[in-house]
Design a protein around this motif. Structure first.
Motif, short mmCIF file in Angstrom:
data_model
loop_
_atom_site.label_atom_id
_atom_site.label_comp_id
_atom_site.label_asym_id
_atom_site.label_seq_id
_atom_site.Cartn_x
_atom_site.Cartn_y
_atom_site.Cartn_z
N THR A 12 -7.00 15.74 2.58
CA THR A 12 -6.08 15.92 1.45
C THR A 12 -6.84 16.00 0.13
O THR A 12 -6.23 16.07 -0.94
CB THR A 12 -5.04 14.77 1.38
N GLY A 16 -11.26 19.52 1.28
CA GLY A 16 -10.63 19.43 2.61
C GLY A 16 -9.28 20.11 2.62
O GLY A 16 -8.95 20.86 3.55
N ASN A 38 -6.39 10.33 5.72
CA ASN A 38 -6.81 9.78 4.43
C ASN A 38 -6.40 8.32 4.38
O ASN A 38 -5.82 7.78 5.33
CB ASN A 38 -6.25 10.60 3.25
N SER A 40 -4.63 6.92 1.61
CA SER A 40 -3.41 6.68 0.82
C SER A 40 -2.13 6.97 1.58
O SER A 40 -1.06 6.50 1.19
CB SER A 40 -3.45 7.55 -0.44
N ASN A 55 -8.89 6.76 11.26
CA ASN A 55 -9.90 7.81 11.47
C ASN A 55 -10.36 7.90 12.93
O ASN A 55 -10.64 8.98 13.43
CB ASN A 55 -11.10 7.57 10.56
N PRO A 71 -19.80 11.07 -0.28
CA PRO A 71 -20.90 10.33 0.38
C PRO A 71 -20.71 8.81 0.33
O PRO A 71 -20.96 8.13 1.33
CB PRO A 71 -22.14 10.77 -0.40
N GLN A 73 -17.95 7.24 0.26
CA GLN A 73 -16.86 6.88 1.17
C GLN A 73 -17.36 6.95 2.62
O GLN A 73 -16.92 6.18 3.48
CB GLN A 73 -15.67 7.84 0.96
N MET A 90 -20.30 17.26 3.33
CA MET A 90 -20.81 16.34 2.30
C MET A 90 -22.17 16.79 1.78
O MET A 90 -23.08 17.11 2.55
CB MET A 90 -20.95 14.93 2.87
N MET A 111 -22.11 23.77 3.40
CA MET A 111 -21.98 23.52 1.97
C MET A 111 -21.13 24.59 1.30
O MET A 111 -21.62 25.55 0.72
CB MET A 111 -23.38 23.47 1.34
N ALA A 114 -16.20 25.10 -4.60
CA ALA A 114 -14.80 24.99 -5.02
C ALA A 114 -14.04 26.31 -4.92
O ALA A 114 -12.81 26.32 -4.92
CB ALA A 114 -14.74 24.46 -6.45
N1 LIG Z 1 -15.28 19.76 -4.43
C1 LIG Z 1 -16.29 20.63 -4.30
O1 LIG Z 1 -16.37 21.66 -4.99
C2 LIG Z 1 -17.36 20.38 -3.27
C3 LIG Z 1 -18.36 21.38 -3.07
C4 LIG Z 1 -19.32 21.17 -2.09
C5 LIG Z 1 -19.30 20.01 -1.32
N2 LIG Z 1 -18.34 19.06 -1.56
C6 LIG Z 1 -18.35 17.84 -0.75
O2 LIG Z 1 -17.07 17.66 -0.16
C7 LIG Z 1 -16.82 16.28 0.00
C8 LIG Z 1 -15.39 16.01 -0.50
O3 LIG Z 1 -15.34 16.36 -1.87
P1 LIG Z 1 -13.94 16.55 -2.61
O4 LIG Z 1 -14.26 17.15 -3.93
O5 LIG Z 1 -12.95 17.23 -1.73
O6 LIG Z 1 -13.53 15.00 -2.80
P2 LIG Z 1 -12.09 14.38 -3.04
O7 LIG Z 1 -11.18 15.36 -3.70
O8 LIG Z 1 -12.29 13.07 -3.69
O9 LIG Z 1 -11.52 14.15 -1.57
C9 LIG Z 1 -11.89 13.08 -0.76
C10 LIG Z 1 -10.75 12.83 0.21
O10 LIG Z 1 -11.18 11.85 1.15
C11 LIG Z 1 -10.11 10.93 1.37
N3 LIG Z 1 -10.78 9.71 1.84
C12 LIG Z 1 -11.61 8.90 1.16
N4 LIG Z 1 -12.05 7.91 1.93
C13 LIG Z 1 -11.49 8.11 3.15
C14 LIG Z 1 -11.56 7.43 4.38
N5 LIG Z 1 -12.30 6.33 4.55
N6 LIG Z 1 -10.87 7.91 5.42
C15 LIG Z 1 -10.10 9.02 5.29
N7 LIG Z 1 -9.99 9.72 4.15
C16 LIG Z 1 -10.68 9.26 3.09
C17 LIG Z 1 -9.40 10.85 0.03
O11 LIG Z 1 -8.03 10.53 0.16
P3 LIG Z 1 -7.51 9.01 -0.04
O12 LIG Z 1 -7.98 8.57 -1.39
O13 LIG Z 1 -6.04 9.13 0.11
O14 LIG Z 1 -8.15 8.26 1.05
C18 LIG Z 1 -9.49 12.32 -0.42
O15 LIG Z 1 -8.40 13.05 0.10
C19 LIG Z 1 -17.89 15.53 -0.80
O16 LIG Z 1 -18.77 14.88 0.10
C20 LIG Z 1 -18.63 16.59 -1.57
O17 LIG Z 1 -20.02 16.36 -1.61
C21 LIG Z 1 -17.37 19.22 -2.51
#
Ligand SMILES: NC(=O)c1ccc[n+]([C@@H]2O[C@H](COP(=O)([O-])OP(=O)(O)OC[C@H]3O[C@@H](n4cnc5c(N)ncnc54)[C@H](OP(=O)(O)O)[C@@H]3O)[C@@H](O)[C@H]2O)c1
Length: 258
Positions: A12, A16, A38, A40, A55, A71, A73, A90, A111, A114
């Motif tokens: 979510t 993802g 997730n 929440s 999970n 990372p 988390q 990640m 990798m 956005a």
């Molecule tokens: N965003 C980008 O552009 C981008 C680009 C390249 C790589 N990445 C990589 O993608 C990964 C995710 O990034 P993001 O930007 O999508 O982060 P994000 O928006 O913060 O999403 C993280 C998600 O993980 C969930 N979560 C956290 N801890 C959890 C757990 N223990 N079990 C299950 N769900 C859990 C959170 O939901 P809840 O809070 O409800 O648990 C949230 O939905 C990162 O490792 C990042 O390095 C991101």
């Protein structure tokens, strides 16, 4: 359409969720073959997509597990994914660390960026372990649902490209902001400066979708006019080495681990 079940831990979040939506939209996967987890319990996916709080339950019910959490988390995550294909999105978490923490021995590190949101990510990926040909094709097709994708020959390429293509809109946003600020400093009204700089980034970017940048620069330099003077100034001040150092700084963080 895929008949195996895909589970996305963190499905979510920004990345993802956009990935899951693209897979559903392109009919790569059916809603009832997609599991999301997730902490929440909040999800806005269509009813067929199951949201789980546990999970390990997601892992047990999935054939392929995607890690789309941050990372820090991941360090708290406790799952046993032995025997599963694990795909990590990640940055800065090595395949060896993922294998040690999850028990999985086939790990894909991918990798995206956005631009998954608009299905225009470039997604390099690398696999450790024995990825059978069917799964190799499947992983490639999965990432083609969110843009273009290439398999890399080594893992270091993932760390390097995390700081390049993984940054998505970051470099263009910084350049756009610099162009805007400089125009304002030169006396152009803010709203006009913003529109001018956005035109450069968005219009120029779209033109480059099907053109070679070197040829573009050469043909603009050939006028020996305004654009040539601006480009020559950037070259003389070492734009290549500024960009090189920026990407290396990010890559070092990815290599060191997050
Ligand atoms: N965003 C980008 O552009 C981008 C680009 C390249 C790589 N990445 C990589 O993608 C990964 C995710 O990034 P993001 O930007 O999508 O982060 P994000 O928006 O913060 O999403 C993280 C998600 O993980 C969930 N979560 C956290 N801890 C959890 C757990 N223990 N079990 C299950 N769900 C859990 C959170 O939901 P809840 O809070 O409800 O648990 C949230 O939905 C990162 O490792 C990042 O390095 C991101």
């Amino acid at each position: 359409m895929e008949s195996r079940t895909l589970g996305i831990i963190g499905g979510t979040g920004w990345l993802g969720r956009a990935t899951a939506e693209a897979l559903l939209e392109s009919s790569f996967i059916k809603p009832d073959h997609l599991l999301i987890s997730n902490r929440s319990g909040v999800s806005t996916f269509e009813p067929g997509v199951k949201l789980l709080a546990d999970n390990q339950q997601l892992v047990d019910l999935s054939d392929i597990v995607v890690l789309s959490i941050r990372p820090e988390q991941f360090r708290e995550l406790q799952i046993n994914a032995r025997g599963k294909l694990v795909i990590s999105l990640m940055a800065g978490v090595s395949a060896a660390a993922i294998s040690a923490a999850t028990g999985a021995d086939v790990i894909v590190r991918a990798m995206p960026n956005a631009a998954v949101e608009i299905r225009q990510s470039f997604t390099p990926w690398y696999c450790i372990g024995n990825l059978v040909e069917r799964d190799r094709e499947w992983v490639q097709r999965l990432f083609e649902c969110v843009g273009a994708a290439d398999e890399l020959p080594d893992e270091d390429g993932i760390d390097y490209l995390s700081a390049l293509s993984g940054t998505g809109p970051a470099f263009p946003a910084m350049l756009q902001m610099a162009l805007t600020n400089q125009a304002v400093a030169a006396g152009i009204p803010l709203a006009i400066a913003q529109r001018a700089a956005q035109g450069v980034m968005v219009g120029g970017g779209q033109m480059l979708a099907n053109r070679d940048p070197r040829q573009m620069i050469e043909s603009l330099m050939a006028y020996r006019g305004v654009t040539a003077a601006a480009l020559q100034s950037m070259a003389d001040q070492g734009i290549e080495s500024i960009v090189g150092r920026a990407v290396q700084a990010g890559a070092e963080v990815a290599r060191r681990g997050l």
